[in-house]
Design a protein around this motif. Structure first.
Motif, mmCIF file in Angstrom:
data_model
loop_
_atom_site.group_PDB
_atom_site.id
_atom_site.type_symbol
_atom_site.label_atom_id
_atom_site.label_comp_id
_atom_site.label_asym_id
_atom_site.label_seq_id
_atom_site.Cartn_x
_atom_site.Cartn_y
_atom_site.Cartn_z
ATOM 1 N N ARG A 166 0.830 -1.211 0.000
ATOM 2 C CA ARG A 166 0.000 0.000 0.000
ATOM 3 C C ARG A 166 0.861 1.256 0.000
ATOM 4 N N LEU A 167 2.015 1.166 0.639
ATOM 5 C CA LEU A 167 2.892 2.327 0.755
ATOM 6 C C LEU A 167 3.395 2.803 -0.600
ATOM 7 N N LEU A 168 3.879 1.887 -1.425
ATOM 8 C CA LEU A 168 4.493 2.291 -2.690
ATOM 9 C C LEU A 168 3.519 3.015 -3.613
ATOM 10 N N PRO A 169 2.302 2.489 -3.847
ATOM 11 C CA PRO A 169 1.360 3.241 -4.697
ATOM 12 C C PRO A 169 0.981 4.598 -4.098
ATOM 13 N N ALA A 170 0.929 4.696 -2.770
ATOM 14 C CA ALA A 170 0.602 5.978 -2.143
ATOM 15 C C ALA A 170 1.694 7.005 -2.422
ATOM 16 N N ILE A 171 2.948 6.573 -2.360
ATOM 17 C CA ILE A 171 4.057 7.473 -2.658
ATOM 18 C C ILE A 171 3.991 7.924 -4.113
ATOM 19 N N VAL A 172 3.816 6.970 -5.015
ATOM 20 C CA VAL A 172 3.760 7.295 -6.447
ATOM 21 C C VAL A 172 2.610 8.251 -6.739
ATOM 22 N N GLY A 173 1.465 8.020 -6.097
ATOM 23 C CA GLY A 173 0.317 8.895 -6.319
ATOM 24 C C GLY A 173 0.607 10.331 -5.922
ATOM 25 N N ASP A 174 1.302 10.510 -4.806
ATOM 26 C CA ASP A 174 1.610 11.878 -4.383
ATOM 27 C C ASP A 174 2.661 12.510 -5.283
ATOM 28 N N VAL A 175 3.651 11.728 -5.736
ATOM 29 C CA VAL A 175 4.667 12.253 -6.648
ATOM 30 C C VAL A 175 4.011 12.837 -7.896
ATOM 31 N N GLY A 176 2.961 12.174 -8.375
ATOM 32 C CA GLY A 176 2.298 12.625 -9.588
ATOM 33 C C GLY A 176 1.411 13.832 -9.414
ATOM 34 N N GLU A 177 1.083 14.195 -8.155
ATOM 35 C CA GLU A 177 0.123 15.270 -7.928
ATOM 36 C C GLU A 177 0.655 16.421 -7.084
ATOM 37 N N GLN A 178 1.778 16.221 -6.397
ATOM 38 C CA GLN A 178 2.254 17.226 -5.449
ATOM 39 C C GLN A 178 2.603 18.532 -6.153
ATOM 40 N N PRO A 179 2.406 19.671 -5.487
ATOM 41 C CA PRO A 179 2.824 20.958 -6.064
ATOM 42 C C PRO A 179 4.332 20.970 -6.286
ATOM 43 N N LEU A 180 4.761 21.603 -7.369
ATOM 44 C CA LEU A 180 6.173 21.656 -7.702
ATOM 45 C C LEU A 180 6.807 22.931 -7.145
ATOM 46 N N LEU A 181 8.060 22.820 -6.751
ATOM 47 C CA LEU A 181 8.809 23.996 -6.331
ATOM 48 C C LEU A 181 9.223 24.793 -7.568
ATOM 49 N N GLY A 182 9.044 26.098 -7.504
ATOM 50 C CA GLY A 182 9.396 26.955 -8.628
ATOM 51 C C GLY A 182 10.607 27.822 -8.315
ATOM 52 N N PRO A 183 11.054 28.627 -9.281
ATOM 53 C CA PRO A 183 12.231 29.486 -9.077
ATOM 54 C C PRO A 183 12.102 30.399 -7.871
ATOM 55 N N ARG A 184 10.926 30.951 -7.637
ATOM 56 C CA ARG A 184 10.758 31.839 -6.484
ATOM 57 C C ARG A 184 10.973 31.086 -5.184
ATOM 58 N N ASP A 185 10.486 29.848 -5.106
ATOM 59 C CA ASP A 185 10.715 29.025 -3.914
ATOM 60 C C ASP A 185 12.202 28.751 -3.720
ATOM 61 N N LEU A 186 12.865 28.348 -4.788
ATOM 62 C CA LEU A 186 14.265 27.953 -4.683
ATOM 63 C C LEU A 186 15.157 29.128 -4.307
ATOM 64 N N ARG A 187 14.797 30.321 -4.732
ATOM 65 C CA ARG A 187 15.607 31.488 -4.390
ATOM 66 C C ARG A 187 15.578 31.801 -2.896
ATOM 67 N N ARG A 188 14.612 31.253 -2.189
ATOM 68 C CA ARG A 188 14.554 31.436 -0.733
ATOM 69 C C ARG A 188 15.623 30.628 -0.014
ATOM 70 N N ILE A 189 16.172 29.621 -0.681
ATOM 71 C CA ILE A 189 17.119 28.718 -0.016
ATOM 72 C C ILE A 189 18.526 29.300 -0.102
ATOM 73 N N ALA A 190 18.740 30.382 0.628
ATOM 74 C CA ALA A 190 20.057 31.018 0.659
ATOM 75 C C ALA A 190 20.921 30.321 1.704
ATOM 76 N N VAL A 191 21.189 29.055 1.454
ATOM 77 C CA VAL A 191 21.910 28.169 2.363
ATOM 78 C C VAL A 191 23.025 27.503 1.558
ATOM 79 N N PRO A 192 24.232 27.329 2.116
ATOM 80 C CA PRO A 192 25.237 26.553 1.386
ATOM 81 C C PRO A 192 24.701 25.166 1.046
ATOM 82 N N THR A 193 24.674 24.844 -0.240
ATOM 83 C CA THR A 193 24.002 23.626 -0.701
ATOM 84 C C THR A 193 24.890 22.824 -1.636
#
Length: 310
Positions: A166-193
């Motif tokens: 049950r776990l694996l299909p639940a993960i896949v289902g969320d991967v297909g529907e989850q909101p995506l991070l965009g450039p504005r989100d990523l620019r907030r990560i002013a952390v050494p990465t």
């Protein structure tokens, strides 16, 4: 294995080592200590490691019939570090754990000393299609019974018999529907990465990892040659060397990020900060790392003893 109550669930986690805190987040279907087995002996010499199991995985009980969302994993992480009393910490995530780490970094960049993400893209494809194909329980039973047995060994004792199906299909289902991070989100990560990818990763094309690194304010990219998705498992020596170099070169800024964040805490353990969001995080990152010692080997840096909370 110790457990802790956080965000309404009981989270199982391993803890080992001495030094500043480093939280390691495993990938989908796995467990903390298993994904990072090749890193724990070395990293624990330099860091106090925390390796939690994600909800629905291994020792962290959760019935995915009640839902499964990556955003909940971010909530779990924030509640976990609050419960543990970690005001700031280093964060390393692989695959599912890497996306959790990225989303946490968008939400609370000022709490991170450094960020390392392995095997993740902010784009929908090919991650969704590959996950749908490889994480199909019927396919696993039919074509990879050894992996089916491994999944049962890892998850059945706490999650219940057959819970991984049950776990694996639940993960896949969320991967297909989850909101995506965009450039504005990523620019907030002013952390050494540090962004890490294998050059043959079926989930994450190298150009996706390159694009991710380009959009982060302070990122480096490490591409592991002749390697698929699990870089830290398939090429552990290269991965450990890359991480050691990253941690050595960012040691000064990590210390300053830790000391610049507030020293107080609420009764619940929630940290109090002097700054918030991307502006505070960017200010904390405005430090130039010390140059490497000529002829030094970065992995040796991990052998050096450090105070428990530099």
């Amino acid at each position: 294995m110790p457990t802790i109550e956080a965000n309404g669930i009981t989270i199982g986690y391993d803890v080992i080592g001495n030094g500043p805190p480093l939280v390691l987040l495993h990938g989908a279907t796995s467990a903390g200590r298993e994904d990072f087995a090749a890193q724990v002996p070395l990293f624990s010499k330099a860091f106090h490691l925390y390796l939690p199991d994600a909800r629905g995985h291994a020792t962290t009980r959760w019935d995915v019939r009640d839902g499964f969302e990556y955003e909940w994993l971010v909530d779990d992480l924030e509640a976990l570090v609050d419960a543990l009393g970690l005001r700031t910490f280093h964060l390393l995530g692989f695959s599912m754990g890497a996306l959790t780490a990225l989303r946490f970094a968008v939400r609370r960049p000022e709490r991170l000393r450094t960020l390392t993400v392995v095997g993740i893209t902010t784009q929908r494809e090919p991650r969704t299609s590959v996950a749908r194909r490889l994480m199909d329980p019927e396919r696993i039973d039919r074509r990879d019974p050894a992996w089916a047995a491994e999944l049962a060994r890892r998850h059945d004792p706490v999650q219940g018999e057959g819970a991984w199906r049950r776990l694996l299909p639940a993960i896949v289902g969320d991967v297909g529907e989850q909101p995506l991070l965009g450039p504005r989100d990523l620019r907030r990560i002013a952390v050494p990465t540090l962004v890490v990818v294998g050059d043959r990763d079926p989930f994450v094309p190298v150009d996706h990892a390159w694009g991710l690194a380009r959009q982060l304010p302070d990122a480096r990219l490490f591409v592991a040659p002749d390697c698929g998705h699990e870089v830290m498992v398939r090429r552990p020596a290269l991965f450990n060397e890359a991480c050691a170099g990253f941690y050595r070169s960012t040691e000064t800024v990590a210390r300053r990020r830790a000391s610049a964040y507030g020293t107080g805490s609420t009764p619940s353990g929630r940290a109090v900060t002097r700054g918030h969001g991307s502006e505070a995080s960017a200010a904390l990152s405005a430090v130039h790392p010390e140059p490497p010692e000529p002829g030094g080997t970065d992995v040796r840096w991990l052998d050096e003893e450090r105070p428990a909370d530099e």
